[in-house]
Design a protein around this motif. Structure first.
Motif, PDB file in Angstrom:
ATOM      1  N   GLY A 108       0.787  -1.226   0.000  1.00 28.04           N
ATOM      2  CA  GLY A 108       0.000   0.000   0.000  1.00 28.04           C
ATOM      3  C   GLY A 108       0.822   1.280   0.000  1.00 28.04           C
ATOM      4  N   ARG A 109       2.142   1.165   0.140  1.00 24.67           N
ATOM      5  CA  ARG A 109       3.002   2.357   0.150  1.00 24.67           C
ATOM      6  C   ARG A 109       3.375   2.830  -1.248  1.00 24.67           C
ATOM      7  NH1 ARG A 109       7.642  -0.218   3.557  1.00 24.67           N
ATOM      8  NH2 ARG A 109       6.978  -1.853   2.144  1.00 24.67           N
ATOM      9  N   ARG A 110       3.113   2.020  -2.248  1.00 26.51           N
ATOM     10  CA  ARG A 110       3.521   2.415  -3.592  1.00 26.51           C
ATOM     11  C   ARG A 110       2.356   2.366  -4.568  1.00 26.51           C
ATOM     12  NH1 ARG A 110       6.599  -1.588  -7.328  1.00 26.51           N
ATOM     13  NH2 ARG A 110       5.021  -3.178  -7.477  1.00 26.51           N
ATOM     14  N   ASN A 111       2.501   3.130  -5.634  1.00 28.38           N
ATOM     15  CA  ASN A 111       1.517   3.139  -6.712  1.00 28.38           C
ATOM     16  C   ASN A 111       2.006   2.276  -7.859  1.00 28.38           C
ATOM     17  OD1 ASN A 111      -0.414   4.971  -5.656  1.00 28.38           O
ATOM     18  ND2 ASN A 111       0.932   6.672  -6.162  1.00 28.38           N
ATOM     19  N   VAL A 112       1.053   1.668  -8.547  1.00 31.66           N
ATOM     20  CA  VAL A 112       1.341   0.956  -9.785  1.00 31.66           C
ATOM     21  C   VAL A 112       0.479   1.572 -10.884  1.00 31.66           C
ATOM     22  CG1 VAL A 112       2.075  -1.187  -8.681  1.00 31.66           C
ATOM     23  CG2 VAL A 112      -0.349  -0.856  -9.242  1.00 31.66           C
ATOM     24  N   LEU A 113       0.787   1.242 -12.089  1.00 31.77           N
ATOM     25  CA  LEU A 113       0.114   1.833 -13.242  1.00 31.77           C
ATOM     26  C   LEU A 113      -0.695   0.772 -13.977  1.00 31.77           C
ATOM     27  CD1 LEU A 113       3.214   3.845 -14.422  1.00 31.77           C
ATOM     28  CD2 LEU A 113       1.200   4.789 -13.288  1.00 31.77           C
ATOM     29  N   ARG A 114      -1.867   1.189 -14.456  1.00 30.39           N
ATOM     30  CA  ARG A 114      -2.758   0.302 -15.202  1.00 30.39           C
ATOM     31  C   ARG A 114      -3.341   1.043 -16.384  1.00 30.39           C
ATOM     32  NH1 ARG A 114      -6.444  -2.008 -10.438  1.00 30.39           N
ATOM     33  NH2 ARG A 114      -4.859  -3.384  -9.587  1.00 30.39           N
ATOM     34  N   LEU A 115      -3.552   0.309 -17.468  1.00 30.05           N
ATOM     35  CA  LEU A 115      -4.283   0.869 -18.599  1.00 30.05           C
ATOM     36  C   LEU A 115      -5.755   0.979 -18.222  1.00 30.05           C
ATOM     37  CD1 LEU A 115      -2.987  -1.103 -21.732  1.00 30.05           C
ATOM     38  CD2 LEU A 115      -2.456   1.225 -21.085  1.00 30.05           C
ATOM     39  N   THR A 116      -6.395   2.027 -18.691  1.00 27.82           N
ATOM     40  CA  THR A 116      -7.841   2.125 -18.586  1.00 27.82           C
ATOM     41  C   THR A 116      -8.435   1.446 -19.821  1.00 27.82           C
ATOM     42  OG1 THR A 116      -7.908   4.211 -19.794  1.00 27.82           O
ATOM     43  CG2 THR A 116      -7.664   4.347 -17.374  1.00 27.82           C
ATOM     44  N   GLN A 117      -9.756   1.313 -19.867  1.00 24.76           N
ATOM     45  CA  GLN A 117     -10.383   0.754 -21.067  1.00 24.76           C
ATOM     46  C   GLN A 117     -10.073   1.633 -22.279  1.00 24.76           C
ATOM     47  OE1 GLN A 117     -14.528   0.324 -19.966  1.00 24.76           O
ATOM     48  NE2 GLN A 117     -14.233  -1.878 -19.659  1.00 24.76           N
ATOM     49  N   ARG A 118     -10.093   2.921 -22.052  1.00 21.91           N
ATOM     50  CA  ARG A 118      -9.755   3.853 -23.133  1.00 21.91           C
ATOM     51  C   ARG A 118      -8.301   3.660 -23.576  1.00 21.91           C
ATOM     52  NH1 ARG A 118      -9.912  10.372 -22.718  1.00 21.91           N
ATOM     53  NH2 ARG A 118      -9.381  10.766 -24.880  1.00 21.91           N
ATOM     54  N   GLY A 119      -7.407   3.393 -22.620  1.00 21.10           N
ATOM     55  CA  GLY A 119      -6.007   3.131 -22.941  1.00 21.10           C
ATOM     56  C   GLY A 119      -5.843   1.864 -23.764  1.00 21.10           C
ATOM     57  N   GLU A 120      -6.593   0.827 -23.412  1.00 20.88           N
ATOM     58  CA  GLU A 120      -6.540  -0.417 -24.180  1.00 20.88           C
ATOM     59  C   GLU A 120      -7.060  -0.202 -25.599  1.00 20.88           C
ATOM     60  OE1 GLU A 120      -8.405  -3.691 -22.148  1.00 20.88           O
ATOM     61  OE2 GLU A 120      -7.212  -3.358 -20.340  1.00 20.88           O
ATOM     62  N   ALA A 121      -8.134   0.565 -25.734  1.00 24.64           N
ATOM     63  CA  ALA A 121      -8.683   0.845 -27.062  1.00 24.64           C
ATOM     64  C   ALA A 121      -7.697   1.675 -27.888  1.00 24.64           C
ATOM     65  CB  ALA A 121     -10.021   1.570 -26.932  1.00 24.64           C
TER      66      ALA A 121
END
Length: 172
Positions: A108-121
């Motif tokens: 919980g101390r760090r952030n990770v990155l994820r694609l959004t649905q818009r990013g996947e499209a």
């Protein structure tokens, strides 16, 4: 005289008695050829692929599609982007709603990155155009030459010290 670099070519002794070398024909220098290839690639990118999504942005989208939930440092390593560039690219993609930062479920101390649905499209749309651009870029070469070029470029890139080591090198 090379038409790409026009201009008078006088013997070095006539222009500067202390100058020992003639003017270089940069059209044969690998660094100059790489710079020109980058220019051609950028021109093709904007004509065929996208004027909204840049090549580094696509690399980030592609990296996150391949390996979601990684932190920004790891993303930079996977995408071969230095820290400041990856920070800028991530900020722009977050602003466009293509990726989002989330708390790491394991830490919980760090952030990770994820694609959004818009990013996947966006990735899907751009990826098909990238294939077309690559076909155009390599169209003067036959299949064996394409394979050889990729192999030689990869060997050159892999022979250079890691980007993190180069970051400490001052520009001349």
């Amino acid at each position: 005289m090379n038409q790409r670099y026009p201009g008078p070519r006088r013997p070095a002794e006539e222009t500067d008695p202390g100058r020992a070398r003639p003017v270089a024909d940069l059209s044969t220098h690998p660094g100059q050829l790489a710079r020109r290839l980058q220019q051609v690639t950028y021109q093709l990118w904007t004509a065929v692929v996208s004027t909204e999504t840049t090549p580094p942005q696509f690399v980030v989208l592609n990296s996150l599609l391949a390996d979601p939930d990684i932190d920004q440092r790891t993303l930079g390593e996977r995408a071969s982007l230095d820290r400041s560039t990856v920070a800028d690219v991530v900020a722009r993609l977050v602003q466009r709603g293509l990726i989002r930062r989330v708390r790491d479920p394991r830490d919980g101390r760090r952030n990770v990155l994820r694609l959004t649905q818009r990013g996947e499209a966006t990735h899907s749309h751009v990826a098909s155009r990238v294939e077309r651009m690559n076909d155009l870029l390599l169209s003067p070469l036959n299949a064996d030459e394409r394979t050889a070029l990729r192999s030689m470029l990869t060997r050159i890139i892999e022979s250079v010290p890691a980007i993190s080591a180069a970051e400490g090198t001052a520009a001349v």
